[in-house]
Each structure stands twice: as C-alpha cells, then as structure tokens.
Write a protein that holds these residues in place. Structure first.
Motif, mmCIF file in Angstrom:
data_model
loop_
_atom_site.group_PDB
_atom_site.id
_atom_site.type_symbol
_atom_site.label_atom_id
_atom_site.label_comp_id
_atom_site.label_asym_id
_atom_site.label_seq_id
_atom_site.Cartn_x
_atom_site.Cartn_y
_atom_site.Cartn_z
ATOM 1 N N VAL A 162 -2.940 -9.305 23.392
ATOM 2 C CA VAL A 162 -3.072 -10.575 24.106
ATOM 3 C C VAL A 162 -3.440 -11.705 23.159
ATOM 4 O O VAL A 162 -2.862 -12.802 23.223
ATOM 5 N N TYR A 163 -4.406 -11.462 22.252
ATOM 6 C CA TYR A 163 -4.830 -12.515 21.326
ATOM 7 C C TYR A 163 -3.683 -12.962 20.432
ATOM 8 O O TYR A 163 -3.494 -14.158 20.170
ATOM 9 N N SER A 164 -2.914 -11.992 19.942
ATOM 10 C CA SER A 164 -1.791 -12.316 19.063
ATOM 11 C C SER A 164 -0.765 -13.185 19.788
ATOM 12 O O SER A 164 -0.242 -14.157 19.226
ATOM 13 N N LYS A 165 -0.479 -12.879 21.052
ATOM 14 C CA LYS A 165 0.494 -13.653 21.821
ATOM 15 C C LYS A 165 -0.013 -15.065 22.090
ATOM 16 O O LYS A 165 0.749 -16.037 22.024
ATOM 17 N N ARG A 166 -1.297 -15.187 22.392
ATOM 18 C CA ARG A 166 -1.863 -16.515 22.660
ATOM 19 C C ARG A 166 -1.848 -17.387 21.419
ATOM 20 O O ARG A 166 -1.625 -18.607 21.502
ATOM 21 N N LEU A 167 -2.084 -16.794 20.260
ATOM 22 C CA LEU A 167 -2.061 -17.561 19.013
ATOM 23 C C LEU A 167 -0.643 -18.011 18.667
ATOM 24 O O LEU A 167 -0.431 -19.133 18.193
#
Length: 443
Positions: A241-246
C-alpha cells in the motif's frame, strides 16, 4: 545396605504411569534427573572441559607446510541461484602459499587442482587457524536429505603459477536457514592425486548467510542508495500500500523520498496516511536518513534580498546552512533568531527548489559559487575542511555573491521583519564593529 530402587512416576495427559526399576523409561528418567542427556538412544556423558587446542600432526608427523588462501572477500548479500563473486564483482581468486607466506609459483603444487566446497557455519568457530584434514572433511555440508553438495557450477580450477580464479558460474543450490548455525562457510582444498605426500591446509572464508532468491525482490538496503527504489526502505514492501501511494505522487526512489521528507514531512506522512507516532513512520525515516551523501557536494542557493539571507540546500533539499549578512553559519549553529528566520524562508524556498539549479558546491565546510557561464560542478576544486576554514582556494564569503541562477526574491517575504525579533541586530552590528577594530589593529 543397598539403596532402594523406587518406581518412576510419570504423569502423561492426566494419567499416572508407574514404571518398574531398571526398565528403559525408568533408566531414562533417572539419567535426566542426574543431569545426563539421553540422545539418539545412547548415553552421552557431559563432556569434560577441553584442553586448549594443540596442533595435531599430519600423517607425515609434521605440521602442514603449505596452505591455500582466498585472495578476495565475498560480496554479500548472497542468494541461492545467484553467481558468487568477490567484493569487487569479479571472480574469486585463490592461491597457494608456503609457511613463510610466499606464493608457490614453481613445482607440482603451483599447478595443483583445487576444489571449492561448502562447510557448516560452525566450522572453526573457536577462532583457531589450523585443523586436520579429517576435521575439515567432517564439516563438509551436504545437500538436502544428505544428498549431493550445496554448490553447483564450475567449482574446480587448476592453479597457474600458484594462483587461479573461479571464473565460471558458481552458485548455492540452497540457503543456510536449515542449518543449526544459519550460516555456511566457503572453503577450498587441493584434490589429492598421489603426486605429492605434502599436506596442504585448506582455505576457508568467514561464515555467511545464504538467503533464498525469492527474498531478493524485497531486500532492504543498509545503508540505502539514492537511486534505490523506494521499496528498499524499511516498512515499504514492493507492491504494498505504501509503495502504491508514493507512486501516485511521483515518489519512486530513495532520493525522491528524501526530497519530499525534507520539504514537508507532514505532507509526506499524509500521503502515506501514517499517524505521527506510528512505529512504521519512525523506522522508515530512520532508515532513509542512513543514506550517505558524502560525495554529493552540489548545493542550491535560495536568496532573499530583503532579509539579506541566502539559504543553502543539498541535493535532497535538506537545509545545510545559511549566509546571514555575508556571514555563513552552519545549520547546527543557528541561534534562535536565525533559526526562526530560516524556517520561515524555507517555506517559501521549498516551492522553488525543483526548478532551481545547483549554483554552489560545498568546499570543505563553506559553500562556493559555481561559474554561472559553465554551471559546472567540477570547475571548483574540493578542499579539506581545515583548508576551507583558512580560506584557501576561494575568496571569503563576505565577498561572494549568489549566482544569477538563484531563486528570485519574493515580495511576500517582507512581512518577516514584523515577526522576527531584530533586537539582536544591534548586537550583531556591535560585534561587526569590534571585529573591524581588531582587523585594523592586526594590520
């Protein structure tokens, strides 16, 4: 009077069982109570304290006169089914030496056949540097279910003038997680061909952990590099999730992450939707701060004419210092007034940093302007901090002007003068006058 042998009472799943004296269960129970281990159906007495290691003679009755030695360290981390290389990304070299440490370049041993293999991670973990051939062979690691070797590929080379390289493909077939020590030791030995009776001591490397190649995709780098993808940071998985948001806000690398963090940490945290006191946020920030910027000397200069201040930012937009009325001060040395002024100016500067050129370089511990005509970072020689403090190689900061490519003055910055306590200005002017008097006295 003979001692009375009482039955053994053992409670198993709530039921009480009595075992007569001298029965196998009774004997095992008694041995456990006496501090003696029962293992693999055999009685193993607690081993006595071992004497210090003494060199064991070889078959010929003499110590080994010759020994193999690896000439390179091993590049880590190591993954299964990935080529094993040296720290310099080249083939691992090995040589043969005599007891005086000289490489043997002539004779049969200089052309010997050498085999690379793997030992269990606890081999010679007592620090000794000598062993017998039997000890070495007994620690050779076997593949799963005791079949085959752990390495695959070109594991055999012939020495040429006492030296050779394992230039082919050499890979681990399996990881070290199944072993007791969780590590492997790479070793090498001379293949005995009957041409010589001399014992050649085997070569070994330091124990290493061999990881499963399936874990390589999400490996975390310590320290991370600026060009590493952002999922190399702690708490950020590759497709998480964090990677996609970044990625949604164009943050793909560690450098991008650092820029966003230094510009506005609160905004970055909002992008990730992480709470301020989250442990994930703390681990993430701590890890990215490990990134080394030692060889990155370029600086961006943000100039505010009204306040007579120039802020200097490094390649990831971290404020490193500022010039106040011609005097450069490192960020860690800001007083309260300087810090308040710099923080407000930084808010205006952050919106301009992405389009600003690198117009300065850090030379020692002072920023030096780059030629505006060439805008080349290599045109300024980098000197040591001690030389920079003495002003060698460039004019003092008081006589330097920010390059024409700096961020222009913003009109809205004028309101700063109403908020910053300029009571220190008189004190600074007084210090300047006293400094001028001292300079005239020195002349």
């Amino acid at each position: 009077m003979k001692p009375t042998l009482r039955p053994a009472v053992i409670i198993d799943n709530g039921s009480t069982q009595l075992y007569p004296p001298l029965s196998p269960v009774w004997v095992e129970r008694q041995l456990q109570e006496d501090g003696i281990r029962w293992e693999r159906g055999a009685l193993l007495q607690n081993p006595p304290i071992q004497e210090p290691y003494r060199e064991i003679a070889t078959a010929s009755g003499l110590r080994a006169k010759f020994h193999l030695r690896f000439l390179d360290g091993l590049k880590t981390p190591i993954y299964t089914e990935k080529d094993i290389t040296s720290e310099g990304n080249s083939a691992i070299r090995i040589g043969i030496f005599d007891s005086d440490g000289n490489m043997i370049k002539e004779g049969p041993l200089s052309k010997a056949k050498v085999e690379m293999l793997v030992l269990s991670g606890d081999f010679c973990n007592d620090g000794r540097e000598s062993w017998t051939e039997e000890e070495f062979n007994s620690h050779i690691a076997q593949g799963r279910h005791g079949q085959g070797f752990v390495l695959r590929g070109d594991c055999i080379v012939w020495l040429n003038n006492g030296e050779a390289s394992f230039g082919g493909t050499v890979r681990f077939k399996e990881g070290s997680s199944r072993t007791r020590s969780r590590k492997f030791v790479i070793g090498a030995r001379v293949c005995v061909d009957g041409k010589t009776d001399e014992r050649v001591q085997e070569a070994v490397m330091m124990p290493v952990t061999v990881l499963d190649r399936r874990n390589e995709a999400s490996e975390k780098r310590h320290p991370p590099e600026l060009d590493d993808e952002v999922y190399r940071l702690e708490e950020i998985s590759k497709d998480g999730v964090y990677s996609k948001r970044l990625k949604e806000v164009q943050i793909f690398t560690v450098k991008d992450f650092l820029k966003a963090l230094n510009k506005d940490a609160n905004k970055l945290r909002e992008v990730l939707r992480i709470k301020n006191r989250s442990s994930s946020w703390g681990k993430m920030v701590k890890h990215v701060r490990e990134c080394s910027l030692t060889d990155r000397h370029e600086l961006i200069a943000y100039r505010n004419e009204a306040a007579s201040v120039v802020l200097f930012f490094n390649c990831v937009y971290d404020l490193v210092g500022a010039e106040f009325s011609g005097v450069y001060v490192e960020r860690d040395n800001f007083d309260a007034a300087n810090k308040a002024l710099a923080n407000v100016l930084k808010e205006h500067a952050c919106s301009e940093l992405d389009s600003a050129p690198f117009s300065y370089v850090m030379n020692g511990c002072l920023p030096v302007p780059v030629s505006s005509s060439e805008n080349s970072l290599v045109s300024i020689p980098i000197v040591a901090p001690e030389a920079a403090l003495q002003g060698e190689g460039f004019p003092p900061l008081g006589h330097q002007q920010p390059s024409t490519s700096t961020v222009p003055y913003l009109e809205e910055s004028l309101w700063l003068f109403d908020r910053v306590d300029w009571s220190l200005e008189g004190e600074q002017s007084s210090q300047t006058r006293h400094g001028a008097k001292r300079n005239r006295h020195d002349r």
